[in-house]
Design a protein around this motif. Structure first.
Motif, PDB file in Angstrom:
ATOM      1  N   ALA A  63       0.813  -1.375   0.057  1.00  0.00           N
ATOM      2  CA  ALA A  63       0.084   0.132  -0.120  1.00  0.00           C
ATOM      3  C   ALA A  63       0.881   1.394   0.017  1.00  0.00           C
ATOM      4  CB  ALA A  63      -0.872   0.088   1.306  1.00  0.00           C
ATOM      5  N   ALA A  64       1.909   1.088   0.780  1.00  0.00           N
ATOM      6  CA  ALA A  64       2.902   2.406   0.611  1.00  0.00           C
ATOM      7  C   ALA A  64       3.531   2.562  -0.612  1.00  0.00           C
ATOM      8  CB  ALA A  64       3.772   2.226   1.827  1.00  0.00           C
ATOM      9  N   ILE A  65       3.861   1.583  -1.197  1.00  0.00           N
ATOM     10  CA  ILE A  65       4.599   1.836  -2.511  1.00  0.00           C
ATOM     11  C   ILE A  65       3.577   2.192  -3.577  1.00  0.00           C
ATOM     12  CG2 ILE A  65       5.705   0.277  -4.468  1.00  0.00           C
ATOM     13  CD1 ILE A  65       6.799  -1.346  -2.189  1.00  0.00           C
ATOM     14  N   THR A  66       2.351   1.689  -3.561  1.00  0.00           N
ATOM     15  CA  THR A  66       1.415   1.988  -4.343  1.00  0.00           C
ATOM     16  C   THR A  66       1.017   3.527  -4.323  1.00  0.00           C
ATOM     17  OG1 THR A  66       0.560  -0.142  -4.360  1.00  0.00           O
ATOM     18  CG2 THR A  66      -0.863   1.614  -5.157  1.00  0.00           C
ATOM     19  N   SER A  67       0.863   3.847  -2.969  1.00  0.00           N
ATOM     20  CA  SER A  67       0.682   5.197  -2.370  1.00  0.00           C
ATOM     21  C   SER A  67       1.634   6.356  -3.311  1.00  0.00           C
ATOM     22  CB  SER A  67       0.679   5.709  -1.330  1.00  0.00           C
ATOM     23  OG  SER A  67      -0.446   4.825  -0.452  1.00  0.00           O
ATOM     24  N   LEU A  68       3.094   6.031  -3.325  1.00  0.00           N
ATOM     25  CA  LEU A  68       4.023   6.891  -3.638  1.00  0.00           C
ATOM     26  C   LEU A  68       3.912   6.827  -5.450  1.00  0.00           C
ATOM     27  CD1 LEU A  68       6.646   8.365  -3.538  1.00  0.00           C
ATOM     28  CD2 LEU A  68       7.884   6.413  -3.438  1.00  0.00           C
ATOM     29  N   TYR A  69       3.790   5.661  -6.029  1.00  0.00           N
ATOM     30  CA  TYR A  69       3.430   5.602  -7.422  1.00  0.00           C
ATOM     31  C   TYR A  69       2.448   6.329  -8.022  1.00  0.00           C
ATOM     32  CZ  TYR A  69       1.547   3.205 -11.472  1.00  0.00           C
ATOM     33  OH  TYR A  69       1.002   2.936 -12.813  1.00  0.00           O
ATOM     34  N   THR A  70       1.117   6.190  -7.263  1.00  0.00           N
ATOM     35  CA  THR A  70       0.068   7.063  -7.412  1.00  0.00           C
ATOM     36  C   THR A  70       0.236   8.436  -7.429  1.00  0.00           C
ATOM     37  OG1 THR A  70      -1.510   5.339  -6.869  1.00  0.00           O
ATOM     38  CG2 THR A  70      -2.527   7.483  -7.079  1.00  0.00           C
ATOM     39  N   SER A  71       0.770   8.906  -6.221  1.00  0.00           N
ATOM     40  CA  SER A  71       1.029  10.374  -6.016  1.00  0.00           C
ATOM     41  C   SER A  71       2.079  10.953  -7.034  1.00  0.00           C
ATOM     42  CB  SER A  71       1.961  10.459  -4.623  1.00  0.00           C
ATOM     43  OG  SER A  71       2.208  12.011  -4.311  1.00  0.00           O
ATOM     44  N   ILE A  72       3.005  10.179  -7.527  1.00  0.00           N
ATOM     45  CA  ILE A  72       4.125  10.676  -8.589  1.00  0.00           C
ATOM     46  C   ILE A  72       3.282  10.771  -9.875  1.00  0.00           C
ATOM     47  CG2 ILE A  72       5.980  10.119  -9.964  1.00  0.00           C
ATOM     48  CD1 ILE A  72       7.209   8.948  -7.055  1.00  0.00           C
ATOM     49  N   LYS A  73       2.407   9.682  -9.973  1.00  0.00           N
ATOM     50  CA  LYS A  73       1.647   9.944 -11.428  1.00  0.00           C
ATOM     51  C   LYS A  73       0.869  11.042 -11.642  1.00  0.00           C
ATOM     52  CE  LYS A  73      -1.299   6.530 -12.189  1.00  0.00           C
ATOM     53  NZ  LYS A  73      -1.877   5.153 -12.282  1.00  0.00           N
ATOM     54  N   ILE A  74       0.223  11.544 -10.500  1.00  0.00           N
ATOM     55  CA  ILE A  74      -0.818  12.493 -10.460  1.00  0.00           C
ATOM     56  C   ILE A  74      -0.134  13.914 -10.358  1.00  0.00           C
ATOM     57  CG2 ILE A  74      -2.767  13.527  -9.250  1.00  0.00           C
ATOM     58  CD1 ILE A  74      -3.649  10.673  -8.836  1.00  0.00           C
ATOM     59  N   HIS A  75       0.861  14.139  -9.521  1.00  0.00           N
ATOM     60  CA  HIS A  75       1.681  15.206  -9.242  1.00  0.00           C
ATOM     61  C   HIS A  75       2.749  15.815  -9.858  1.00  0.00           C
ATOM     62  CE1 HIS A  75      -1.872  16.194  -6.108  1.00  0.00           C
ATOM     63  NE2 HIS A  75      -1.653  14.798  -6.067  1.00  0.00           N
ATOM     64  N   GLU A  76       3.283  14.740 -10.577  1.00  0.00           N
ATOM     65  CA  GLU A  76       4.613  14.994 -11.379  1.00  0.00           C
ATOM     66  C   GLU A  76       4.515  15.287 -12.648  1.00  0.00           C
ATOM     67  OE1 GLU A  76       7.563  15.970 -10.073  1.00  0.00           O
ATOM     68  OE2 GLU A  76       7.151  15.992  -7.979  1.00  0.00           O
ATOM     69  N   SER A  77       5.291  15.979 -13.404  1.00  0.00           N
ATOM     70  CA  SER A  77       5.337  16.138 -14.895  1.00  0.00           C
ATOM     71  C   SER A  77       5.647  14.821 -15.316  1.00  0.00           C
ATOM     72  CB  SER A  77       5.946  17.208 -15.385  1.00  0.00           C
ATOM     73  OG  SER A  77       7.385  17.236 -14.972  1.00  0.00           O
ATOM     74  N   GLN A  78       6.598  14.076 -14.959  1.00  0.00           N
ATOM     75  CA  GLN A  78       6.993  12.968 -15.495  1.00  0.00           C
ATOM     76  C   GLN A  78       6.762  11.760 -14.219  1.00  0.00           C
ATOM     77  OE1 GLN A  78       8.408  12.308 -18.316  1.00  0.00           O
ATOM     78  NE2 GLN A  78       8.650  14.587 -18.851  1.00  0.00           N
ATOM     79  N   SER A  79       6.108  10.747 -14.631  1.00  0.00           N
ATOM     80  CA  SER A  79       5.638   9.515 -13.872  1.00  0.00           C
ATOM     81  C   SER A  79       6.758   8.635 -13.683  1.00  0.00           C
ATOM     82  CB  SER A  79       4.204   9.054 -14.267  1.00  0.00           C
ATOM     83  OG  SER A  79       4.290   8.487 -15.479  1.00  0.00           O
ATOM     84  N   LEU A  80       6.460   7.548 -13.029  1.00  0.00           N
ATOM     85  CA  LEU A  80       7.496   6.269 -12.861  1.00  0.00           C
ATOM     86  C   LEU A  80       6.648   5.165 -13.512  1.00  0.00           C
ATOM     87  CD1 LEU A  80       9.266   6.417  -9.705  1.00  0.00           C
ATOM     88  CD2 LEU A  80      10.123   7.093 -11.970  1.00  0.00           C
ATOM     89  N   ALA A  81       6.869   4.390 -14.673  1.00  0.00           N
ATOM     90  CA  ALA A  81       6.020   3.269 -14.837  1.00  0.00           C
ATOM     91  C   ALA A  81       5.892   2.140 -13.970  1.00  0.00           C
ATOM     92  CB  ALA A  81       6.859   2.620 -16.077  1.00  0.00           C
ATOM     93  N   VAL A  82       4.933   1.684 -13.892  1.00  0.00           N
ATOM     94  CA  VAL A  82       4.361   0.677 -12.918  1.00  0.00           C
ATOM     95  C   VAL A  82       5.671  -0.385 -12.776  1.00  0.00           C
ATOM     96  CG1 VAL A  82       3.086  -1.032 -14.485  1.00  0.00           C
ATOM     97  CG2 VAL A  82       2.815  -0.897 -12.038  1.00  0.00           C
ATOM     98  N   GLU A  83       6.147  -0.860 -13.893  1.00  0.00           N
ATOM     99  CA  GLU A  83       7.339  -1.740 -13.811  1.00  0.00           C
ATOM    100  C   GLU A  83       8.656  -1.166 -13.225  1.00  0.00           C
ATOM    101  OE1 GLU A  83       7.270  -0.417 -18.293  1.00  0.00           O
ATOM    102  OE2 GLU A  83       5.734  -0.917 -16.751  1.00  0.00           O
ATOM    103  N   THR A  84       8.806   0.190 -13.300  1.00  0.00           N
ATOM    104  CA  THR A  84       9.803   0.612 -12.371  1.00  0.00           C
ATOM    105  C   THR A  84       9.413   0.569 -11.088  1.00  0.00           C
ATOM    106  OG1 THR A  84      10.353   2.254 -14.175  1.00  0.00           O
ATOM    107  CG2 THR A  84      11.247   2.962 -12.091  1.00  0.00           C
ATOM    108  N   MET A  85       8.245   0.859 -10.650  1.00  0.00           N
ATOM    109  CA  MET A  85       7.794   0.438  -9.380  1.00  0.00           C
ATOM    110  C   MET A  85       8.189  -0.703  -8.572  1.00  0.00           C
ATOM    111  SD  MET A  85       7.297   3.627  -8.183  1.00  0.00           S
ATOM    112  CE  MET A  85       6.756   3.118  -6.471  1.00  0.00           C
TER     113      MET A  85
END
Length: 236
Positions: free
Chosen positions: A139-161
């Motif tokens: 859940a913590a890893i997913t929270s960071l993944y979602t937060s970056i995806k929404i609030h940063e201009s560049q997101s991290l791919a799910v495979e990167t996470m």
């Protein structure tokens, strides 16, 4: 479970950031210049105060209860606490891990505060993740993944996470947890954070007394806030 005491050197794409522009005043006589500057400062202060009030009002939508206390009370009535139950140290370690990721990838620290808010709200609503540290970590890893995806201009791919978790959690697991968390949190994904409050307050202080440079004040504020975000006692 992933070893959260070690970080990875997986490549990340840096995000770009814009800097606020200074307020310029018109050239005029000394008296007119002082009057214009004073009026401009007062107007800017009013805007900042209005922003802070709006943020305080919106903050109530993201309120979090003392979920660890409720867990301890519930457990004490039934049996001895399990070593697999989540505690404040688990949260602190995952928060520190999140900061190490955003620092490595050159993302803003605010996304960690947003991620931890999403995590806390989820744990406040769904107790099952508190009794399984693997589920909590996912859940913590997913929270960071979602937060970056929404609030940063560049997101991290799910495979990167998944790679950042040292492949302890799969891409499908992260995406499935994201759907669960979004529904549980009712898609509220834009909380005012301690960093956003700190930014506005630093602007306000600088406008009131220019002896305090904004960049220096903000840097010192953010250093304190990074520790505060990882402190469970300050999240409820």
């Amino acid at each position: 479970m992933m070893d959260i005491d070690s970080t990875t050197s997986s490549p990340c794409t840096p995000a770009s950031y814009s800097k606020s522009r200074p307020l310029h005043t018109m050239e005029s006589s000394d008296d007119d210049s002082w009057s214009f500057s004073a009026c401009a400062t007062a107007a800017a202060d009013d805007d900042l105060v209005d922003d802070l009030r709006a943020m305080r009002h919106r903050e109530s939508e993201y309120a979090v209860g003392d979920y660890l206390h409720r867990l301890n009370v519930a457990v004490s009535k039934d049996a001895a606490p399990s070593c697999d139950f989540v505690n404040d140290d688990c949260r602190s370690k995952m928060c520190t891990w999140c900061f190490s990721i955003v620092d490595h990838c050159h993302f803003g620290k605010d996304v960690v505060a947003i991620a931890m808010t999403q995590l806390d709200r989820f744990l406040d609503r769904t107790s099952w993740a508190l009794t399984d540290r693997s589920a909590f970590q996912l859940a913590a890893i997913t929270s960071l993944y979602t937060s970056i995806k929404i609030h940063e201009s560049q997101s991290l791919a799910v495979e990167t996470m998944a790679a950042l978790s040292r492949n302890v959690y799969s891409e499908d697991q992260i995406e499935a947890m994201e759907r669960i968390m979004l529904q549980s949190n009712e898609w509220l994904l834009n909380p005012p954070t301690s960093f956003s409050f700190g930014y506005k307050l630093a602007q306000l202080v600088t406008s009131m007394d220019n002896r305090y440079p904004f960049d220096t004040l903000l840097e010192l504020t953010n250093m304190q806030l990074e520790s505060a975000v990882c402190d469970y006692g300050l999240c409820t």
